[in-house]
Design an enzyme around this catalytic site. Sequence first.
Site: not given
Ligand SMILES: C[S@@+](CC[C@H](N)C(=O)[O-])C[C@H]1O[C@@H](n2cnc3c(N)ncnc32)[C@H](O)[C@@H]1O
Length: 209
Positions: A35, A113
């Site tokens: 994930d 994001d």
């Molecule tokens: C909008 S949140 C969604 C979290 C979760 N997947 C959900 O559906 O509730 C997006 C997550 O992706 C992480 N994220 C963004 N870019 C990333 C990257 N390049 N590598 C790892 N994590 C990342 C952010 O820090 C954030 O926790």
Amino acid sequence: MRQHVNPLSKNFDKIEKIPPLIEMFVDSKLNLHLDIGCAAGGFLFDLALSNTNWNYLGIEIREKLVKTAKLKVREREMENLYFLFGNANNILIDFHSRFIINNIKSISFNFPDPWFKKRHHKRRVIQPDFINILSNLMQKGSLIFIKTDVKDLFEYMDSTISRNFNLKKIDTKNFNYFESFNPNKVQTNREQYVLNKELDIYESIYMKI
Ligand SMILES: C[S@@+](CC[C@H](N)C(=O)[O-])C[C@H]1O[C@@H](n2cnc3c(N)ncnc32)[C@H](O)[C@@H]1O
């Protein structure tokens, strides 16, 4: 509180050591799900507790969330759940990750994001080169799941993945979730929020052919 992290910041150029699968999981032969952008990992904790015949790996760029999640895994003595901290793009292009991607049954990108501004699109986690690397290393039949409430982001992700010749879109409506990494259709945090607000969710599944 939600903090956006710029994944292209130099802070994430150096990645943490990626252990072999036998160090991540007690039974490394189980089906493996990855994930990407797992936040605090609540979704993966639920999955790992109810589906003990799967291993779950989460990657998240916010270090504090990963530290807390790792601690919880240790306290609960969970054997089928592991977290890695860092930019998933940098982690997964590392040589040591090829063994992970090689063994993966499925990958999910849940509500990544959106980075709305055009000049920030390069910060989006799904990029053509990244999808190329993943799809070249994935085994035939393994799956990529994408889900978002942002239509523009969905169209971008869908066209990026659909343009890859190794991946074929499959029918979500007739998909048999029962045999997937998420047989009970557990919802992520963001998904619960979006459903409470009665917003639309866009999703697709792709198979390595
Ligand atoms: C909008 S949140 C969604 C979290 C979760 N997947 C959900 O559906 O509730 C997006 C997550 O992706 C992480 N994220 C963004 N870019 C990333 C990257 N390049 N590598 C790892 N994590 C990342 C952010 O820090 C954030 O926790």
